[in-house]
Write a protein that holds these residues in place. Structure first.
Motif, short mmCIF file in Angstrom:
data_model
loop_
_atom_site.label_atom_id
_atom_site.label_comp_id
_atom_site.label_asym_id
_atom_site.label_seq_id
_atom_site.Cartn_x
_atom_site.Cartn_y
_atom_site.Cartn_z
N ARG A 20 -6.30 -4.65 13.74
CA ARG A 20 -5.71 -4.34 15.05
C ARG A 20 -6.16 -5.32 16.11
O ARG A 20 -7.31 -5.75 16.13
CB ARG A 20 -6.12 -2.94 15.50
N GLY A 21 -5.23 -5.71 16.97
CA GLY A 21 -5.57 -6.56 18.10
C GLY A 21 -5.68 -8.04 17.74
O GLY A 21 -5.99 -8.87 18.59
N THR A 22 -5.43 -8.39 16.46
CA THR A 22 -5.42 -9.81 16.07
C THR A 22 -3.99 -10.19 15.70
O THR A 22 -3.14 -9.31 15.50
CB THR A 22 -6.33 -10.09 14.85
N ILE A 23 -3.75 -11.49 15.52
CA ILE A 23 -2.39 -11.91 15.14
C ILE A 23 -2.08 -11.53 13.69
O ILE A 23 -0.95 -11.66 13.23
CB ILE A 23 -2.16 -13.44 15.36
N GLY A 24 -3.10 -11.05 12.97
CA GLY A 24 -2.87 -10.61 11.58
C GLY A 24 -2.35 -9.18 11.49
O GLY A 24 -1.92 -8.74 10.42
N GLU A 25 -2.38 -8.46 12.61
CA GLU A 25 -1.90 -7.07 12.59
C GLU A 25 -0.43 -7.04 12.16
O GLU A 25 0.34 -7.93 12.54
CB GLU A 25 -2.07 -6.43 13.99
N HIS A 26 -0.06 -6.07 11.35
CA HIS A 26 1.29 -5.89 10.78
C HIS A 26 1.55 -6.78 9.57
O HIS A 26 2.64 -6.73 9.01
CB HIS A 26 2.41 -6.11 11.81
N PHE A 27 0.59 -7.60 9.15
CA PHE A 27 0.81 -8.45 7.97
C PHE A 27 0.03 -7.95 6.75
O PHE A 27 -0.16 -8.70 5.80
CB PHE A 27 0.53 -9.92 8.30
N ALA A 28 -0.41 -6.69 6.80
CA ALA A 28 -0.92 -6.02 5.59
C ALA A 28 -0.10 -4.76 5.43
O ALA A 28 0.19 -4.07 6.41
CB ALA A 28 -2.40 -5.69 5.75
N LEU A 29 0.31 -4.46 4.21
CA LEU A 29 1.05 -3.22 3.94
C LEU A 29 0.35 -2.49 2.80
O LEU A 29 -0.11 -3.11 1.85
CB LEU A 29 2.49 -3.53 3.51
N ASN A 30 0.26 -1.16 2.93
CA ASN A 30 -0.38 -0.35 1.89
C ASN A 30 0.50 0.82 1.50
O ASN A 30 1.05 1.49 2.36
CB ASN A 30 -1.74 0.14 2.38
N VAL A 31 0.60 1.05 0.20
CA VAL A 31 1.40 2.14 -0.33
C VAL A 31 0.48 3.06 -1.14
O VAL A 31 0.30 2.88 -2.35
CB VAL A 31 2.56 1.59 -1.21
N PRO A 32 -0.16 4.04 -0.45
CA PRO A 32 -1.06 4.97 -1.14
C PRO A 32 -0.25 6.01 -1.91
O PRO A 32 0.73 6.53 -1.39
CB PRO A 32 -1.83 5.61 0.01
#
Ligand code: V1S
Ligand code: CA
Ligand code: ZN
Length: 408
Positions: A248-260
């Protein structure tokens, strides 16, 4: 003669090293490198070596491994063995890496989560350095083939060790070959998509790129309590909730996806989730290349896993990603019922080279014979006591659909 042919229009390279296959983590440890020999013999038995270029891997260098890992950790890994371990633990350079002991710990941990105690997740075993730098060398060679356009699909079934951190071993993983391969691929391509179908969360890879929009990580995994009998015991490693989307709060936010996912997911449900989510991620992110971790512990009847996938569906995930038509790195990972792992990765090697294996080996999963639980046949052998440990399907279709909506 047996109908096995080279793929038309694309080139496949296969990276291996037989020394890796002869390693032993310990008698009771679930990770069995000889599953790779089993897979290789099936692949050779079908003649698939004629459909691709095979490359014997050489060891990665310490400098290459230090592109992601802490140089002190890399130095430790390069020197560690059951005979050097105690001395290395006393070395002041590494002493600060020994974690404090918690009451109730049943294994003694040394630096970097390594241990010589039997039953440890990341044991120190004979010739371990050779093993680590060789599986990493194979993955790096595979990545370089793709980057130099000498391969369209590169395979290393001994790689895919997704839990290793910058300065810590975790969950049978010591060097994160996946992170190193992606770093190599980023030298050429602007965006790399990482997909992980191992039953465990690909936490090490996600963490490494949590601030990096040039890498999208997407893991499908069992998530939640291990079973009802121990409410406090989480399925390893315990991370990868659907709300976990990169730092959160970095430019990497939204570039990880998880399907539990809950226990017992079946082929139809998994196929639906996988194609919807991977299809959408590909369309939105437009990656230039893909790394696919093909952990086979998501198969039914796995000694550690809790999904009910058949080899056919596991393979369909690989076929779906291949059809997206971008350079593809195929890696192994978990997989603890060796005969099923070997059949899955042989089938997937055939898919990569556009071959269909003759149906003389049944596609049904073979149950793990369980000592002490079976019924003797009078000849000292044991019959399996149960059908493959089919976990009760606790995945409801509407809940899965809701998750796909949340991810969009
Ligand atoms: N599940 C599980 C499991 N089983 C073991 C294990 C069993 C026997 C041994 F002799 C040694 C270890 N460890 C675990 C898990 C780690 C799973 C790693 C999966 C790796 C991968 O497939 O994703 C990629 C190759 N570890 C734990 O559950 C941790 C503990 C919580 C329990 C086990 N003890 C040893 C450490 C703490
Ligand atoms: Ca996974
Ligand atoms: Zn796993």
């Amino acid at each position: 003669e047996n109908g096995i042919t080279r793929p038309k229009g694309h080139k496949v390279t296969y990276h291996y090293n037989s020394t890796v296959e002869d390693m032993h983590f310990g008698k009771t440890h679930p990770m069995k490198p000889w599953r790779l020999t089993l897979a290789k013999h099936l692949i050779l038995g079908y003649g698939l070596q004629h459909t691709m270029d095979t490359h014997e891997a050489v060891a990665a260098g310490k400098d290459q491994v230090s592109r992601f890992h802490d140089p002190h950790y890399v130095e430790f890994l390069s020197q560690v063995s059951p005979t050097t371990f105690d001395e290395l633990c006393r070395d002041p350079r590494f002493a600060k890496a020994i974690p404090p002991k918690h009451p109730g710990d049943n294994v003694d941990l040394g630096p970097y989560n390594l241990s010589t105690s039997p039953g440890a997740d990341c044991p120190v075993f004979a010739d371990m350095s050779t093993y680590l730098f060789l599986y990493t060398g194979a993955t790096l060679a595979a990545a370089r083939q793709l980057v130099s356009d000498t391969s369209d699909i590169a395979i290393n079934w001994s790689g895919g060790l997704h839990h290793a951190h910058k300065a810590e071993a975790s969950g049978f993983c010591y060097i994160n070959d996946i992170v190193l391969a992606i770093l190599e691929m980023l030298k050429r391509w602007p965006r790399v998509l990482y997909i992980d179908i191992d039953v465990h969360h690909g936490d090490g890879v996600e963490e490494a790129f949590q601030r990096e929009p040039r890498v999208m990580t997407l893991s499908f995994h069992r998530y939640g309590t291990y079973d009802e009998s121990q409410p406090g015991h989480k399925f390893f490693p315990g991370t990868g909730d659907v709300s976990d989307r990169g730092l959160r709060g970095t430019i990497g936010e939204h570039f990880a996806l998880n399907v539990p996912i809950g226990a017992g997911i079946d082929d139809r449900q998994y196929g639906g989730l996988f194609e919807a989510i991977v299809g959408r991620a590909f369309e939105a992110y437009k990656p230039s290349a893909i790394v696919l971790q093909c952990g086979a512990d998501s198969l039914g009847g796995d000694r550690l896993g809790q999904f009910n996938l058949n080899i056919k569906q596991h393979g369909e995930c690989i076929a779906f990603v291949k059809a997206l038509g971008v350079p593809l790195l195929l890696l192994g990972g978990g997989g603890y019922t060796a005969r099923n792992v070997a059949r899955a990765w042989c089938h997937e090697t055939a898919l990569a080279t556009d071959n269909t294996l003759p149906p003389n080996i049944p596609m049904d999963l073979i149950p793990e014979p369980r000592a002490f639980q079976g019924h003797g046949n009078g000849n000292g052998q044991l019959y399996p006591a149960f059908p493959p440990n089919k976990h009760i399907n606790e995945c409801k279709d509407d809940q899965l659909e809701m998750m796909v909506k949340k991810l969009d």
